[in-house]
Scaffold this motif. Structure first.
Motif, mmCIF file in Angstrom:
data_model
loop_
_atom_site.group_PDB
_atom_site.id
_atom_site.type_symbol
_atom_site.label_atom_id
_atom_site.label_comp_id
_atom_site.label_asym_id
_atom_site.label_seq_id
_atom_site.Cartn_x
_atom_site.Cartn_y
_atom_site.Cartn_z
ATOM 1 N N PHE A 1 29.966 17.361 31.917
ATOM 2 C CA PHE A 1 30.614 16.802 30.719
ATOM 3 C C PHE A 1 32.124 16.838 30.937
ATOM 4 C CE2 PHE A 1 32.438 16.786 26.494
ATOM 5 C CZ PHE A 1 31.668 15.815 25.864
ATOM 6 N N THR A 2 32.753 15.706 30.804
ATOM 7 C CA THR A 2 34.206 15.710 30.985
ATOM 8 C C THR A 2 34.869 15.881 29.620
ATOM 9 O OG1 THR A 2 33.918 13.337 31.181
ATOM 10 C CG2 THR A 2 34.530 14.485 33.186
ATOM 11 N N GLY A 3 35.782 16.814 29.582
ATOM 12 C CA GLY A 3 36.449 17.107 28.307
ATOM 13 C C GLY A 3 35.902 18.397 27.730
ATOM 14 N N ASP A 4 36.328 18.704 26.519
ATOM 15 C CA ASP A 4 35.937 19.956 25.865
ATOM 16 C C ASP A 4 34.660 19.709 25.053
ATOM 17 O OD1 ASP A 4 35.663 22.104 24.085
ATOM 18 O OD2 ASP A 4 37.812 22.548 24.229
ATOM 19 N N PHE A 5 33.528 20.226 25.557
ATOM 20 C CA PHE A 5 32.234 19.940 24.951
ATOM 21 C C PHE A 5 32.173 20.433 23.503
ATOM 22 C CE2 PHE A 5 27.668 21.076 24.295
ATOM 23 C CZ PHE A 5 27.135 19.803 24.413
ATOM 24 N N LYS B 1 27.808 11.490 22.670
ATOM 25 C CA LYS B 1 29.019 11.872 23.411
ATOM 26 C C LYS B 1 28.758 11.968 24.908
ATOM 27 C CE LYS B 1 31.209 12.960 19.553
ATOM 28 N NZ LYS B 1 32.531 12.726 19.063
ATOM 29 N N TRP B 2 27.496 12.063 25.254
ATOM 30 C CA TRP B 2 27.121 12.391 26.619
ATOM 31 C C TRP B 2 27.289 11.209 27.553
ATOM 32 C CZ3 TRP B 2 26.834 16.894 28.701
ATOM 33 C CH2 TRP B 2 26.171 17.092 29.906
ATOM 34 N N GLN C 1 30.971 26.265 31.854
ATOM 35 C CA GLN C 1 30.513 25.282 30.834
ATOM 36 C C GLN C 1 29.182 25.679 30.189
ATOM 37 O OE1 GLN C 1 31.331 21.712 33.490
ATOM 38 N NE2 GLN C 1 31.982 20.867 31.530
ATOM 39 N N LYS D 1 34.579 21.106 21.352
ATOM 40 C CA LYS D 1 35.477 20.330 20.460
ATOM 41 C C LYS D 1 34.896 18.954 20.196
ATOM 42 C CE LYS D 1 40.089 22.193 20.793
ATOM 43 N NZ LYS D 1 41.044 22.352 21.887
ATOM 44 N N SER D 2 34.246 18.435 21.225
ATOM 45 C CA SER D 2 33.728 17.079 21.117
ATOM 46 C C SER D 2 32.528 17.005 20.161
ATOM 47 C CB SER D 2 33.343 16.624 22.520
ATOM 48 O OG SER D 2 32.599 15.487 22.481
#
Ligand code: PLP
Length: 373
Positions: free
Chosen positions: A325-329, A371-372, A349, A331-332
């Motif tokens: 997962f790219t980014g903050d999971f 989001k995935w 992660q 937060k997302s």
């Protein structure tokens, strides 16, 4: 899991799901189907962050609590005696082995304060439930953190090896929060026997009822260096009532009780009445366990479908690795509508999500799927 196995599992559980009130929603149980979230039965905010039981308190407990309100002008001595007796009997012990607390958090803090009075260190797996660390540290204990295995299990040999002459406390959470892994009973028993020769063992059994593992509470009859902490916050669905207890040898209970300004008096009459009724509502407890098992399985399969690694969970939450997962999971996923992802480790992660109702978990899975991609 292969698609065929998944279908078999759904088929096998169809009757059970229907019996548990999932009738009519079975169609949407297909993991492949889009738009899973059935928002009709959804609470305004989906909270999957504190391992609460979404089905509680039991109807009997609610009735008992409502009835107890009118008697709240009186101190709850009688109810306190009654529940200590009942809990003692449940574990083949008696009331002298039981200390009540405002949630098991109070019990964990009391044991940390008690063992910290002589300074030293406390050995603790990491990650685990760490609320008591702060009390331990303010009472002079240094926390010796013992990492889990790569597959997120507590290794008792590593815990024992970490104990030294300054160790005053060994904390074990079984099943462990946040990973959901368990130490098999025989291994745990041996570990307690060995560790308690050197220090106090604090065994946190907040989630035992969600697993097939037995409670180690009967061991306290002969072992003065073991405290088992239990709570009404999880399988009983009564987190807001703040009801928990310690099981320990009567001599140990006496020493711990001296750390409470008023021993056994931290739980309200209303909470005690609810807890007493909940102990009698075995069908409610069974139903909570069955629902949790099914919804947990559904959720784990859905996460695995997204190629996540999911730790086999013996509790009411899942620990999983969202690599890729790219980014903050967290937060997302977390938003003003849902709080479902908590982080306990700085690297790797890994995330924890509590098991809610089927509708809530579908909403969570939908959110992750969106989001995935
Ligand atoms: C392992 C563990 N122990 C104890 C507690 C505290 O529970 P309570 O103070 O509500 O009884 C929790 C709460 O999440 C927990 O996860």
């Amino acid at each position: 899991m292969e698609k065929l196995q998944r279908r078999d599992w759904l088929k096998q559980n169809a009757l059970l799901l229907a019996g548990l009130g999932f009738t009519g929603k079975l169609r949407s149980l297909g993991l492949e189907s889009p738009g899973l979230g059935d928002k009709k039965n959804m609470p305004p905010f989906v909270k999957l962050s504190a391992n609460e039981n979404p089905y509680g308190p039991s109807p009997l407990a609610q009735k008992a609590m409502a009835a107890a309100i009118a008697g709240s002008n009186r101190y709850a001595w009688q109810l306190t005696d009654e529940i200590r007796k009942k809990i003692g009997q449940l574990y083949g012990l008696d009331e002298n082995h039981v200390l009540m607390g405002a949630g098991s958090s109070e019990i964990l803090g009391t044991v940390a304060a008690f063992t910290g009075k002589n300074r030293g260190n406390a050995v603790s797996p990491h990650p685990t439930f760490r609320l008591w660390w702060q009390v331990a540290e303010s009472f002079g204990l240094t926390i010796k953190k013992v990492p889990l295995t790569a597959d997120k299990k507590i290794e008792t040999a590593t815990l024992l090896a970490a104990m030294d002459n300054n160790t005053k406390l060994l904390y074990i959470c079984n099943p462990n929060n946040p990973t959901g892994s368990v130490i098999p009973a025989e291994e745990l028993k041996k570990c307690i026997e060995r560790a308690s020769e050197k220090a106090m063992v604090l065994l946190d059994e907040a989630y035992t009822e969600y697993s097939d593992e037995p409670s180690m509470a009967p061991m306290v009859a002969t072992n003065k260096n073991l405290v088992v902490a239990k709570t009404f916050s999880k399988i009983h669905g009564m987190a807001g009532t703040r009801t928990g207890f310690a099981l320990a040898h009567p001599d140990t209970i006496r020493q711990l009780a001296a750390f409470q300004p008023w021993a056994n008096a931290g739980v309200s009459a209303v909470s005690l009445a609810g807890a007493l009724a909940s102990l009698d509502d075995s069908s409610f407890l069974k139903e909570c366990r069955a629902k949790n098992d099914i919804v947990k399985k559904y959720s784990a399969l859905a996460l695995e479908d997204m190629k996540m690694t999911v730790v086999p969970s013996h509790a009411n939450f899942l620990y999983y690795q969202a690599t890729g997962f790219t980014g903050d999971f967290s937060k997302s996923i977390n938003s003003s509508a849902i709080n479902a992802v908590r982080v306990f480790e700085d690297t790797g992660q890994w995330y924890r999500t509590s098991i809610g109702t089927m509708e809530e978990m579908k909403y969570f899975i939908d959110t992750v799927k969106a989001k995935w991609a």
